[in-house]
Scaffold this motif. Structure first.
Motif, PDB file in Angstrom:
ATOM      1  N   GLY A   5      -1.164 -17.703 -28.342  1.00 21.77           N
ATOM      2  CA  GLY A   5       0.108 -17.405 -28.960  1.00 21.77           C
ATOM      3  C   GLY A   5       0.001 -16.201 -29.872  1.00 21.77           C
ATOM      4  N   VAL A   6       1.126 -15.524 -30.076  1.00 19.32           N
ATOM      5  CA  VAL A   6       1.203 -14.398 -31.007  1.00 19.32           C
ATOM      6  C   VAL A   6       2.200 -14.782 -32.091  1.00 19.32           C
ATOM      7  CG1 VAL A   6       1.807 -11.972 -31.308  1.00 19.32           C
ATOM      8  CG2 VAL A   6       0.617 -12.715 -29.243  1.00 19.32           C
ATOM      9  N   PHE A  42      -0.512 -11.574 -35.748  1.00 21.15           N
ATOM     10  CA  PHE A  42      -1.842 -12.032 -35.356  1.00 21.15           C
ATOM     11  C   PHE A  42      -1.743 -12.912 -34.120  1.00 21.15           C
ATOM     12  CE2 PHE A  42      -0.160 -15.212 -38.216  1.00 21.15           C
ATOM     13  CZ  PHE A  42      -0.545 -16.431 -37.666  1.00 21.15           C
ATOM     14  N   SER A  43      -2.879 -13.108 -33.454  1.00 22.54           N
ATOM     15  CA  SER A  43      -2.938 -13.968 -32.271  1.00 22.54           C
ATOM     16  C   SER A  43      -3.787 -15.189 -32.581  1.00 22.54           C
ATOM     17  CB  SER A  43      -3.532 -13.198 -31.080  1.00 22.54           C
ATOM     18  OG  SER A  43      -4.907 -12.934 -31.302  1.00 22.54           O
ATOM     19  N   SER A  44      -3.580 -16.211 -31.765  1.00 25.87           N
ATOM     20  CA  SER A  44      -4.356 -17.433 -31.901  1.00 25.87           C
ATOM     21  C   SER A  44      -4.595 -18.002 -30.515  1.00 25.87           C
ATOM     22  CB  SER A  44      -3.623 -18.449 -32.782  1.00 25.87           C
ATOM     23  OG  SER A  44      -4.349 -19.658 -32.875  1.00 25.87           O
ATOM     24  N   GLY A  45      -5.766 -18.587 -30.306  1.00 30.79           N
ATOM     25  CA  GLY A  45      -6.083 -19.186 -29.027  1.00 30.79           C
ATOM     26  C   GLY A  45      -6.862 -18.269 -28.111  1.00 30.79           C
ATOM     27  N   ASN A  74      -9.601  -7.369 -31.933  1.00 34.00           N
ATOM     28  CA  ASN A  74      -8.856  -6.965 -33.122  1.00 34.00           C
ATOM     29  C   ASN A  74      -7.558  -7.780 -33.138  1.00 34.00           C
ATOM     30  OD1 ASN A  74      -8.060  -5.586 -35.411  1.00 34.00           O
ATOM     31  ND2 ASN A  74      -7.146  -3.906 -34.258  1.00 34.00           N
ATOM     32  N   ARG A  75      -7.609  -8.962 -33.742  1.00 33.38           N
ATOM     33  CA  ARG A  75      -6.562  -9.960 -33.550  1.00 33.38           C
ATOM     34  C   ARG A  75      -5.539 -10.008 -34.678  1.00 33.38           C
ATOM     35  NH1 ARG A  75      -9.119 -15.050 -30.298  1.00 33.38           N
ATOM     36  NH2 ARG A  75     -10.635 -13.892 -29.055  1.00 33.38           N
ATOM     37  N   CYS A  76      -5.531  -9.024 -35.545  1.00 38.20           N
ATOM     38  CA  CYS A  76      -4.580  -9.057 -36.644  1.00 38.20           C
ATOM     39  C   CYS A  76      -4.148  -7.643 -37.012  1.00 38.20           C
ATOM     40  CB  CYS A  76      -5.194  -9.755 -37.863  1.00 38.20           C
ATOM     41  SG  CYS A  76      -4.060  -9.962 -39.258  1.00 38.20           S
TER      42      CYS A  76
END
Length: 556
Positions: A5-6, A42-45, A74-76
């Motif tokens: 998810g984003v 940010f992303s998660s998962g 680079n998730r954030c």
């Protein structure tokens, strides 16, 4: 939470709001509440085979304010209003997913999510209102006018906060200046620029220069890019005889490139998008930074640069063997700098000059200091330097000659451009002014430079405060003399471009009148990108055999 998810957080007190999920739309547009001054994405998962998430903040006219990209490494991302001078009260956040299962995606129009109340999560998708559809049709009718605006040249960092009596502002490559009158009227150093329109990512006319790459697609296209988009202020860093790494840059309307990192293969002059190839946190989008390769440790060191009104003094290292980014927690003090020079000597980085920010509302100033970074100890220090030191400047060039001397040429310090030459003896740590003979280059900054041999280096193009330049000069350190050279490949005016020399195998790409044996290895000059102060940002790659340059000197 393994499901991908984003999410976005609007404001310092807002809860996360899900924008994209594993199953659902691949694009979404979110209205930012008027009182919000910070946005975090940010992303998660698990990312799976998803490549990246492109993100844009747009103003009321749907003009991108700033851009970014989420990747598996680079998730954030975060934005703050005071860092983005064009942030208004009618801002939208647009995100688009690339990669993964896109078979059900509808790319015709993004879904629109309207934030009813600030800090209130809302996962439901509201239908697009009729007036929004009309607005879209109107935007299509006005697209030609918008595309003209897209090609105006941004302003330079050094000038953006420089104050004067005039209230008129025009665009130049990084920052804005108000009413600069001397050596700073248009593009890369001084003020107004880009009143004439051009094509973003443009390749210079074939009659003016021999280009070696396809014309780049603009960053707004959904088709995969085959080569870098047009830009200036980037770095091109050779890492071996067949490979160079392109990092950063900025194109039209002060937009930082969505394709910030590329790998160039000199065997066939092909490009490979490289942002997602390396692990670890990639450097934040920037221009005016430096990137230099240490052949002993096989690492690229990226230092400094700027993004809008934000300066950097961070050091990022790319290990070209493991392809992993790391950010250095360095000791010692070094100011945030942009448009400085950086030279590698005995494993250390020698950083000279550049623009540094002063506390607002004072204008920015230029540095005349020398800072050295020791990668072994991760420490910055200032050496004791004697002699006749260069005055404060930015946008200058520095060439290491014979592994014992650094030659510093030109540069800019509002409102003056320079064409003087200084030499730093790395054994004595002593500066001296170089008295030259022959026709010297005119005052300039943001020019390109490259070492041609043990005794010669090239200066090409640049910006003189009014125009981008197309001339080329070779300096001989044995005779301290300048020689102007004229070649069709170097006849296009450009500044903020990259020039490097690399050892490449002899092939038919060299001019027919240059004798290069098949299968032999020779030095080749590579010229990439830059802008012409007329609204054009180039994406071409031009090659010149060093033998041809040296032959032109003899003919001259």
């Amino acid at each position: 939470m393994d499901e991908f998810g984003v999410y976005a957080v609007f404001g310092v007190n807002g809860p996360p709001q899900r924008l994209l999920r594993a199953e659902g739309s691949c694009r979404v547009c979110v209205a930012v509440p008027p009182s919000v001054r910070q946005v975090v994405l940010f992303s998660s998962g698990q990312w799976g085979d998803r490549v990246c998430v492109n993100a844009e903040l747009n103003d009321a006219d749907r003009t991108p304010i700033t851009i970014g990209k989420l990747t598996p490494y680079n998730r954030c991302l975060s934005w703050e209003q005071w860092e983005e001078e064009t942030w208004t009260d009618s801002v939208t956040l647009n995100v688009a997913l690339e990669g993964g299962d896109l078979t059900k995606a509808d790319w015709s129009e993004p879904e629109l999510i309207l934030a009813v109340k600030e800090y209130t999560p809302k996962d439901t998708v509201a239908p697009v209102a009729a007036r929004d559809l009309k607005g879209k049709r109107k935007r299509k009718r006005d697209r030609a006018a918008e595309e003209e605006d897209d090609n105006k040249v941004p302003k330079t960092e050094e000038e953006e906060n420089t104050s004067s009596d005039s209230s008129e502002e025009k665009a130049t490559p990084v920052r804005k200046i108000r009413g600069q009158t001397k050596c700073g009227q248009k593009l890369f150093s001084g003020g107004a620029a880009g009143e004439t329109q051009g094509i973003v990512g443009k390749t210079p006319p074939q009659s003016a220069a021999r280009t070696k790459s396809r014309q780049a697609k603009t960053p707004t296209q959904t088709a995969p890019l085959l080569s870098p988009s047009g830009r200036w202020g980037q770095t091109l860093c050779p890492i071996d005889a067949q490979t160079a790494i392109l990092i950063g840059g900025q194109g039209a309307r002060m937009q930082f490139c969505k394709d910030p990192m590329w790998k160039l293969c000199t065997e066939d002059l092909s490009w490979v998008a490289a942002e997602t190839l390396a692990e670890g946190p990639t450097p934040e989008a920037r221009i005016g930074h430096t990137a230099i390769y240490d052949s002993d440790s096989k690492r690229i060191f990226v230092f400094g640069g700027s993004k809008n009104k934000k300066w950097f003094n961070d050091v990022h290292i790319l290990d070209t063997q493991s392809w992993k980014w790391t950010m250095v927690e360095a000791r010692g003090n070094v100011p945030p700098l942009a448009y400085h020079s950086c030279s590698m000597f005995r494993g250390e980085l020698f950083v000279l000059g550049g623009v540094f920010p002063r506390p607002n509302p004072e204008p920015d100033g230029c540095s005349d200091s020398l800072y050295i970074f020791d990668p072994q100890l991760s420490v910055w220090y200032q050496p004791i330097v004697t002699g006749d030191q260069p005055s404060p400047r930015s946008g200058h060039s520095a060439c290491v000659m014979q592994e014992r001397k650094i030659y510093v040429f030109g540069g800019w310090d509002t409102p003056v451009c320079y064409n003087d030459m200084y030499m730093l003896d790395l054994g004595l740590m002593e500066f001296s002014a170089v008295k030259t003979t022959g026709k010297a280059p005119s005052p300039r900054s943001w020019h390109g430079s490259a070492v041609l041999s043990d005794t010669k280096f090239l200066i090409h193009g640049g910006y003189n405060g009014n125009n981008a330049l197309s001339d080329a000069f070779v300096f001989d350190i044995d005779t301290n003399s300048w020689t102007e050279v004229t070649l069709p490949q170097l006849s296009v005016p450009r500044a903020g471009h990259s020039i490097v020399t690399m050892e490449t195998a002899g092939c038919s790409r060299f001019p027919e009148d240059v004798e290069v044996n098949a299968g032999s290895v020779g030095n080749t000059l590579l010229v990439f990108g830059g802008g012409d102060n007329e609204g054009n940002f180039y994406s071409d790659l031009t090659t010149v055999a060093v033998e041809e340059l040296l032959a032109a000197i003899q003919r001259g």
